[in-house]
Design a protein around this motif. Structure first.
Motif, PDB file in Angstrom:
ATOM      1  N   ALA A 167       2.397  35.172 -20.279  1.00  0.00           N
ATOM      2  CA  ALA A 167       3.550  35.820 -20.041  1.00  0.00           C
ATOM      3  C   ALA A 167       4.540  34.783 -20.786  1.00  0.00           C
ATOM      4  N   ASP A 168       5.614  35.319 -21.438  1.00  0.00           N
ATOM      5  CA  ASP A 168       6.452  34.354 -22.140  1.00  0.00           C
ATOM      6  C   ASP A 168       7.653  35.169 -22.391  1.00  0.00           C
ATOM      7  N   ASP A 169       8.019  36.374 -21.661  1.00  0.00           N
ATOM      8  CA  ASP A 169       9.257  37.068 -21.846  1.00  0.00           C
ATOM      9  C   ASP A 169      10.043  36.886 -20.780  1.00  0.00           C
ATOM     10  N   PHE A 170      10.914  35.805 -20.771  1.00  0.00           N
ATOM     11  CA  PHE A 170      11.682  35.114 -19.742  1.00  0.00           C
ATOM     12  C   PHE A 170      13.341  35.669 -19.696  1.00  0.00           C
ATOM     13  N   ILE A 171      13.839  35.829 -18.646  1.00  0.00           N
ATOM     14  CA  ILE A 171      15.119  36.143 -18.488  1.00  0.00           C
ATOM     15  C   ILE A 171      15.867  35.057 -19.166  1.00  0.00           C
ATOM     16  N   GLN A 172      17.057  35.179 -19.890  1.00  0.00           N
ATOM     17  CA  GLN A 172      17.788  34.424 -20.509  1.00  0.00           C
ATOM     18  C   GLN A 172      18.900  33.977 -19.629  1.00  0.00           C
ATOM     19  N   SER A 173      18.732  32.922 -18.873  1.00  0.00           N
ATOM     20  CA  SER A 173      19.599  32.486 -17.977  1.00  0.00           C
ATOM     21  C   SER A 173      19.405  31.082 -17.544  1.00  0.00           C
ATOM     22  N   ASP A 174      20.196  30.040 -17.948  1.00  0.00           N
ATOM     23  CA  ASP A 174      20.121  28.818 -17.417  1.00  0.00           C
ATOM     24  C   ASP A 174      20.046  28.683 -16.027  1.00  0.00           C
ATOM     25  N   VAL A 175      21.200  29.381 -15.400  1.00  0.00           N
ATOM     26  CA  VAL A 175      21.315  29.081 -13.855  1.00  0.00           C
ATOM     27  C   VAL A 175      20.069  29.367 -13.253  1.00  0.00           C
ATOM     28  N   ILE A 176      19.428  30.350 -13.615  1.00  0.00           N
ATOM     29  CA  ILE A 176      18.101  31.034 -12.842  1.00  0.00           C
ATOM     30  C   ILE A 176      17.023  30.066 -13.220  1.00  0.00           C
ATOM     31  N   GLY A 389      23.250  35.337 -11.644  1.00  0.00           N
ATOM     32  CA  GLY A 389      22.692  33.947 -11.339  1.00  0.00           C
ATOM     33  C   GLY A 389      23.475  33.203 -10.075  1.00  0.00           C
ATOM     34  N   TYR A 390      24.770  33.420 -10.380  1.00  0.00           N
ATOM     35  CA  TYR A 390      25.657  32.621  -9.406  1.00  0.00           C
ATOM     36  C   TYR A 390      25.919  33.271  -8.047  1.00  0.00           C
ATOM     37  N   THR A 391      26.062  32.591  -6.733  1.00  0.00           N
ATOM     38  CA  THR A 391      26.911  33.147  -5.690  1.00  0.00           C
ATOM     39  C   THR A 391      28.097  33.926  -6.147  1.00  0.00           C
ATOM     40  N   SER A 392      28.241  34.995  -5.416  1.00  0.00           N
ATOM     41  CA  SER A 392      29.576  35.580  -5.716  1.00  0.00           C
ATOM     42  C   SER A 392      30.737  35.188  -4.856  1.00  0.00           C
ATOM     43  N   LEU A 393      31.900  35.391  -5.526  1.00  0.00           N
ATOM     44  CA  LEU A 393      33.069  34.775  -4.920  1.00  0.00           C
ATOM     45  C   LEU A 393      34.035  35.873  -4.334  1.00  0.00           C
ATOM     46  N   SER A 394      34.557  36.002  -3.189  1.00  0.00           N
ATOM     47  CA  SER A 394      35.455  36.973  -2.843  1.00  0.00           C
ATOM     48  C   SER A 394      36.245  36.470  -1.836  1.00  0.00           C
ATOM     49  N   LEU A 395      37.625  36.210  -2.296  1.00  0.00           N
ATOM     50  CA  LEU A 395      38.597  35.626  -1.311  1.00  0.00           C
ATOM     51  C   LEU A 395      40.024  36.310  -1.821  1.00  0.00           C
ATOM     52  N   SER A 396      40.979  36.194  -0.668  1.00  0.00           N
ATOM     53  CA  SER A 396      42.371  36.757  -1.049  1.00  0.00           C
ATOM     54  C   SER A 396      43.015  36.254   0.116  1.00  0.00           C
ATOM     55  N   LYS A 397      44.689  36.353  -0.350  1.00  0.00           N
ATOM     56  CA  LYS A 397      45.605  35.773   0.505  1.00  0.00           C
ATOM     57  C   LYS A 397      46.723  36.697   0.297  1.00  0.00           C
ATOM     58  N   GLN A 398      47.325  37.056   1.508  1.00  0.00           N
ATOM     59  CA  GLN A 398      48.315  38.304   1.382  1.00  0.00           C
ATOM     60  C   GLN A 398      49.790  37.419   1.124  1.00  0.00           C
ATOM     61  N   ALA A 399      50.674  38.422   0.669  1.00  0.00           N
ATOM     62  CA  ALA A 399      51.993  37.765  -0.088  1.00  0.00           C
ATOM     63  C   ALA A 399      52.908  39.048   0.077  1.00  0.00           C
ATOM     64  N   SER A 400      54.022  38.818   0.647  1.00  0.00           N
ATOM     65  CA  SER A 400      55.085  40.059   0.770  1.00  0.00           C
ATOM     66  C   SER A 400      56.136  39.940  -0.599  1.00  0.00           C
ATOM     67  N   VAL A 401      56.331  41.243  -1.175  1.00  0.00           N
ATOM     68  CA  VAL A 401      57.753  41.049  -2.152  1.00  0.00           C
ATOM     69  C   VAL A 401      58.742  41.814  -1.629  1.00  0.00           C
ATOM     70  N   SER A 402      59.990  41.239  -1.822  1.00  0.00           N
ATOM     71  CA  SER A 402      61.250  41.960  -1.158  1.00  0.00           C
ATOM     72  C   SER A 402      62.022  42.421  -2.350  1.00  0.00           C
ATOM     73  N   LEU A 403      62.828  43.519  -2.302  1.00  0.00           N
ATOM     74  CA  LEU A 403      63.414  44.193  -3.074  1.00  0.00           C
ATOM     75  C   LEU A 403      64.918  43.362  -3.186  1.00  0.00           C
ATOM     76  N   PHE A 404      65.162  42.165  -2.346  1.00  0.00           N
ATOM     77  CA  PHE A 404      66.236  41.412  -2.036  1.00  0.00           C
ATOM     78  C   PHE A 404      67.129  41.215  -3.713  1.00  0.00           C
ATOM     79  N   SER A 405      66.229  40.850  -4.518  1.00  0.00           N
ATOM     80  CA  SER A 405      67.284  40.251  -5.953  1.00  0.00           C
ATOM     81  C   SER A 405      67.733  41.383  -6.568  1.00  0.00           C
TER      82      SER A 405
END
Length: 409
Positions: A167-176, A389-405
């Motif tokens: 067998a020689d039908d490989f996935i085309q992925s350097d990371v894997i 092939g890579y581990t997934s990343l999921s990150l977030s950070k909260q920020a408030s936006v004011s009408l002040f301007s």
């Protein structure tokens, strides 16, 4: 995959710590800062596999893995002790097992974020096949069926029934599979499987050729085979949503010393390779499964107004801001800068108001600048990164936006 279940761990007592210290040296090295698996339980149908497959096991040990060999039916088997996992990964070289001895729940192990290498063959029991089904693949229901290929078989002194495949039908992925191309075909003798179309997490790594089919080679076909052609997967991988990794192979022989050392020539080809591609294939794929490659981490997510350095308590609409995050890839030994051009950030409230592709300094830092939208409320900076092939990343950070301007203009 079954739905991930998160179990609270019991607090460690002095007794627990003492018992954990009895584990082999290096068994506690697995951590977010060193994500490569180290402690591996190997379950065998027969202890003779330690010798017949010793080259594969030796390659793991040479890379720093501690392998604990047990018979699959051993009544003392346990994956946990006092709520703590004893192993980081599991190798199942026990295709004929009807059950596991002791307390071994393979799916719970994977659901808890641990990794699995799983090899079956023509002796595979319904119990073993059911584990594969839960992982997203379905082996041929016919217990006598194996993969046959009258065009892509491996030339030998006795060509026989053409169940020894090159067998020689490989996935085309350097990371894997690594950056070095696998030149020689992989010798495969075993059973094929199909991928569950409803499971987007499973991938074919080694496919059969268009002329292959799954059937009993000793009987005449009375109806079209269920599995045919390149839709047959010989080896597949899964990366679960919790980043646990699974390799599923339909051939135990594929890992054997005999196949790793054998010369190979594919039918119809004039090229004879002195050594099959098996050793390179199983070595590189095991590196991926055990997180020696393709494991990402994101750190130091930060944001601030342009020209400032501190993170503000609140933005005003139409403020100009800078956003940055650092992303690194584990090399098996250390964290190295991850370099890509497809990492994005969303400035999100119910839906993305801003979507920006991040620039990189090639040293791990990803950054961008943009203007806060003309909408006030509670937003999130979100980085969701999923790449083959890579581990997934999921990150977030909260920020408030004011009408002040607006009130001051």
């Amino acid at each position: 995959m079954a739905k991930l279940r998160i179990r609270p761990t019991l607090p460690l007592t002095l007794l627990h710590l003492f018992l954990l210290l009895l584990l082999p040296i290096g068994s506690l090295s697995f951590s977010p800062e060193s994500p490569t698996d180290r402690r591996v339980l190997v379950l065998l149908d027969d202890l003779s596999l330690k010798s017949s497959h010793s080259l594969f096991f030796a390659s793991l040990q040479s890379r720093g893995f501690f392998l604990d060999f047990k018979l699959a039916e051993d009544p003392s088997l346990a994956l946990q002790r006092y709520g703590e996992y004893l192993y980081d990964a599991l190798i199942l070289f026990s295709p004929s097992a009807d059950r596991f001895g002791g307390k071994v729940d393979v799916l719970d192990f994977v659901d808890s974020g641990h990794d699995l290498i799983f090899a079956a063959d023509s002796s595979a029991s319904d119990f073993i096949k059911s584990i594969a089904t839960e992982c997203g693949v379905d082996f041929d229901e016919d217990p006598s069926a194996v993969v046959v290929d009258h065009n892509g078989y491996a030339v030998s002194e006795t060509d026989g029934d053409h169940t020894l495949i090159a067998a020689d039908d490989f996935i085309q992925s350097d990371v894997i599979l690594g950056k070095a191309k696998i030149e020689a075909p992989v010798l495969f003798k075993g059973i094929g499987h199909s991928l569950n179309a409803a499971n987007s997490l499973v991938l074919k790594v080694l496919s059969a050729s268009p002329s292959a089919y799954s059937a009993n080679p000793s009987t005449k076909l009375s109806s079209p085979p269920t599995l045919t052609g390149s839709s047959i997967s010989l080896v597949s991988v899964v990366q679960a949503r919790n980043n646990a990794r699974i390799m599923i192979a339909g051939s135990l022989d594929m890992f054997s010393n005999r196949f790793l050392r054998a010369a190979v020539q594919k039918a119809g080809s004039s090229i004879k390779y002195e050594k099959s591609g098996n050793e390179q294939f199983v070595t590189e794929l095991s590196k991926w499964v055990f997180h020696e490659r393709g494991h990402l981490k994101a750190v130091n997510l930060r944001h601030n107004k342009v020209g400032e350095t501190d993170e503000p308590a609140m933005y005003r609409i139409k403020d100009d801001l800078d956003f940055a995050v650092e992303i690194y890839e584990w090399s098996g030994q250390s964290w190295e800068p991850y370099v890509a051009n497809d990492v994005q950030v969303q400035f999100y409230m119910m839906s993305p108001y801003v979507l920006k592709t991040l620039s990189t300094n090639q040293k791990g830092l990803y950054h961008t600048s943009f203007k806060v939208p003309d909408v006030y409320g509670v937003f999130q900076f979100k980085v969701e990164y999923n790449r083959l092939g890579y581990t997934s990343l999921s990150l977030s950070k909260q920020a408030s936006v004011s009408l002040f301007s607006l009130l001051t203009t």
